[in-house]
Structures are given as structure tokens and as C-alpha cells.
Design an enzyme around this catalytic site. Structure first.
Site, PDB file in Angstrom:
ATOM      1  N   ASP A  13     -42.503 -35.758  -3.455  1.00  0.00           N
ATOM      2  CA  ASP A  13     -41.508 -34.698  -3.267  1.00  0.00           C
ATOM      3  C   ASP A  13     -41.879 -33.468  -4.087  1.00  0.00           C
ATOM      4  O   ASP A  13     -42.345 -33.586  -5.222  1.00  0.00           O
ATOM      5  CB  ASP A  13     -40.109 -35.173  -3.678  1.00  0.00           C
TER       6      ASP A  13
HETATM    7  C1  LIG Z   1     -44.356 -24.424  -2.738  1.00  0.00           C
HETATM    8  C2  LIG Z   1     -44.932 -25.006  -1.490  1.00  0.00           C
HETATM    9  C3  LIG Z   1     -44.321 -26.033  -0.806  1.00  0.00           C
HETATM   10  N1  LIG Z   1     -44.874 -26.537   0.330  1.00  0.00           N
HETATM   11  C4  LIG Z   1     -44.252 -27.644   1.060  1.00  0.00           C
HETATM   12  C5  LIG Z   1     -44.690 -29.028   0.564  1.00  0.00           C
HETATM   13  C6  LIG Z   1     -43.638 -29.937   1.159  1.00  0.00           C
HETATM   14  O1  LIG Z   1     -44.055 -30.328   2.464  1.00  0.00           O
HETATM   15  C7  LIG Z   1     -42.421 -29.022   1.244  1.00  0.00           C
HETATM   16  C8  LIG Z   1     -41.374 -29.465   0.272  1.00  0.00           C
HETATM   17  O2  LIG Z   1     -40.527 -30.391   0.883  1.00  0.00           O
HETATM   18  P1  LIG Z   1     -40.523 -31.941   0.571  1.00  0.00           P
HETATM   19  O3  LIG Z   1     -39.108 -32.400   0.732  1.00  0.00           O
HETATM   20  O4  LIG Z   1     -41.225 -32.262  -0.709  1.00  0.00           O
HETATM   21  O5  LIG Z   1     -41.421 -32.579   1.722  1.00  0.00           O
HETATM   22  P2  LIG Z   1     -41.254 -32.540   3.288  1.00  0.00           P
HETATM   23  O6  LIG Z   1     -39.807 -32.617   3.708  1.00  0.00           O
HETATM   24  O7  LIG Z   1     -42.055 -31.397   3.852  1.00  0.00           O
HETATM   25  O8  LIG Z   1     -42.020 -33.861   3.729  1.00  0.00           O
HETATM   26  P3  LIG Z   1     -41.656 -35.404   3.418  1.00  0.00           P
HETATM   27  O9  LIG Z   1     -40.372 -35.454   2.639  1.00  0.00           O
HETATM   28  O10 LIG Z   1     -41.522 -36.035   4.776  1.00  0.00           O
HETATM   29  O11 LIG Z   1     -42.851 -35.919   2.663  1.00  0.00           O
HETATM   30  O12 LIG Z   1     -42.856 -27.698   0.917  1.00  0.00           O
HETATM   31  C9  LIG Z   1     -46.063 -26.022   0.841  1.00  0.00           C
HETATM   32  O13 LIG Z   1     -46.538 -26.484   1.875  1.00  0.00           O
HETATM   33  N2  LIG Z   1     -46.676 -25.010   0.162  1.00  0.00           N
HETATM   34  C10 LIG Z   1     -46.185 -24.460  -0.976  1.00  0.00           C
HETATM   35  O14 LIG Z   1     -46.803 -23.536  -1.535  1.00  0.00           O
END
Ligand SMILES: Cc1cn([C@H]2C[C@H](O)[C@@H](COP(=O)(O)OP(=O)(O)OP(=O)(O)O)O2)c(=O)[nH]c1=O
Length: 202
Positions: free
Chosen positions: A72
């Protein structure tokens, strides 16, 4: 060697885990991501990573022993957790808050194997240049901020805002690769597997 399931719907996490040559199967694991009252950002991301690993275990159908990896990511500004933007106004408000200052990105990983669960929290610091209202609106229109914590993607168009990074780039994108490889190693799951071995496993 035990099979590994990645409990994630995030394409970034799948790409990152593939990058280091880990053989895995992805399963989706939706959980309630509401922070608890008085919960610190670090405790929050760790609880969610563990919760996603547990939820992932619940959907795997296998007669073989297996491990599950959950993760997460949260963007944190002055102790406040910024989740995924719900709409344009929310996304622009987030970018306005992040404009011209430094924030933290916390990513937790958790590996679950039967009754054993180990987790880590990786903190990185990201510094943004100033962002105008017009740029924030144009960035929202690109579609990129919608599914990302803090409303930006460092790996995409959002890179133009990033004036500095202290920490793990892969952790900001969603999976800290150095720490993930180390943690998986504790469970006997190797990285750097050849692609054909990868395909033969799953
Ligand atoms: C800050 C930042 C976040 N993110 C993304 C990463 C995560 O996918 C998302 C944060 O949400 P999360 O809830 O961590 O993950 P998710 O819902 O996308 O996937 P899952 O719970 O199914 O594993 O933001 C980027 O892709 N690039 C960035 O620079």
C-alpha cells in the site's frame, strides 16, 4: 520453492515485480482503505498491506503451499494522508497543497505465509516545484492522477513536477524493489528468475 501471489490490481506493482524477475500470479484484493481514528500514516499503510495480503489469500485456490505479497502507498503531507483524488476539485486541491514543497511517500509491503506475516514500511521524500492552477487542471485532464495516491504519478507525466527525490523511486511508484526482494528472500522466494522459468511456474 513456494508459489507467490501478488494481491494487487495495480498494473505498476505487476510491472515492478516482473522487473526484478520474480515469478508470481496476480489476484485482486479489495479492502476498505478508510484510515482508523488516530492512526499514524505508517501504521495505516502497514495495516493495509497486511490486509491486502490476507484478502489475497482468501481468493487463491490452490492445493500447493503459497505466499501472498500485499502493498500500500500513501502520500503524506504534514502528517495528513492524501489518498486517491475523488474528482477534479480534489485532485487540484492536492496538487496545490503539494506545490512548491516536500512531502513523504510511504509504501508498505507485507508477505504472508500461513500464520507468518512480515512487513516493512519504506519512506521517501519528494520535492515538488511550484504548480499553477492551469497546470493542475491540465494534468487532471490527462487522466493520469485518477488512480494514484496524492493525485500524481512520478513515472508518468507527473515527473515534470518532481524537483527532487530522497529515497526509493520504485517505492514511490508502488513497490520498493530492494526491500521487496529482501523480504521475499526471507520466505525463500528468489528474484532474477529467467523469464521461461517464470512462465513454466505459472
Ligand atoms: C505517488 C504515486 C502513487 N502511485 C500509485 C501506486 C498505487 O498503485 C497507488 C496508490 O494506491 P494503493 O491503494 O496503494 O494501490 P492500488 O489501489 O493502486 O492497488 P492495490 O491496492 O490493488 O495494490 O498510487 C503511482 O503510480 N505513482 C506515484 O508517483
Amino acid at each position: 520453492m513456494k508459489r507467490l501471489y501478488l494481491a494487487s490490481g495495480s498494473p505498476r506493482r505487476r510491472e515492478l515485480l516482473t522487473q526484478i524477475g520474480v515469478a508470481f500470479c496476480a489476484v485482486s484484493a479489495d479492502i476498505d482503505e478508510t484510515p482508523l481514528a488516530q492512526e499514524s500514516p505508517s501504521a495505516y499503510v502497514e495495516r493495509l498491506a497486511r490486509g491486502k495480503a490476507e484478502a489475497g489469500r482468501g481468493v487463491v485456490v490452490s492445493d500447493e503451499p503459497f505466499c501472498v505479497l500485499g502493498a500500500d502507498t500513501a502520500v503524506v503531507l504534514d502528517g495528513k494522508i492524501l489518498g486517491k483524488p475523488v474528482d477534479q476539485a480534489d485532485a487540484c486541491a492536492m496538487l496545490t497543497m503539494l506545490s512548491g514543497c516536500e512531502h513523504e511517500v510511504l509504501t508498505a509491503i507485507a508477505v504472508l505465509d500461513g500464520g507468518r506475516c512480515e512487513s516493512r514500511v519504506v519512506t521517501s521524500r519528494v520535492r515538488f516545484r511550484d504548480i499553477s492552477r492551469e497546470e493542475a487542471a491540465a494534468y487532471w485532464a490527462s487522466g493520469e492522477p485518477r488512480d494514484k495516491a496524492g493525485g500524481y504519478g512520478i513515472q508518468g507525466l507527473g515527473a515534470v513536477f518532481v524537483a527532487g527525490l530522497d529515497g526509493s523511486y520504485s517505492a514511490v511508484v508502488g513497490l520498493p524493489l530492494c526491500e521487496t526482494a529482501e523480504l521475499l528472500g526471507h520466505f525463500g522466494i528468489p528474484c532474477w528468475q529467467p523469464r521461461n522459468a517464470h512462465q513454466a511456474t505459472f
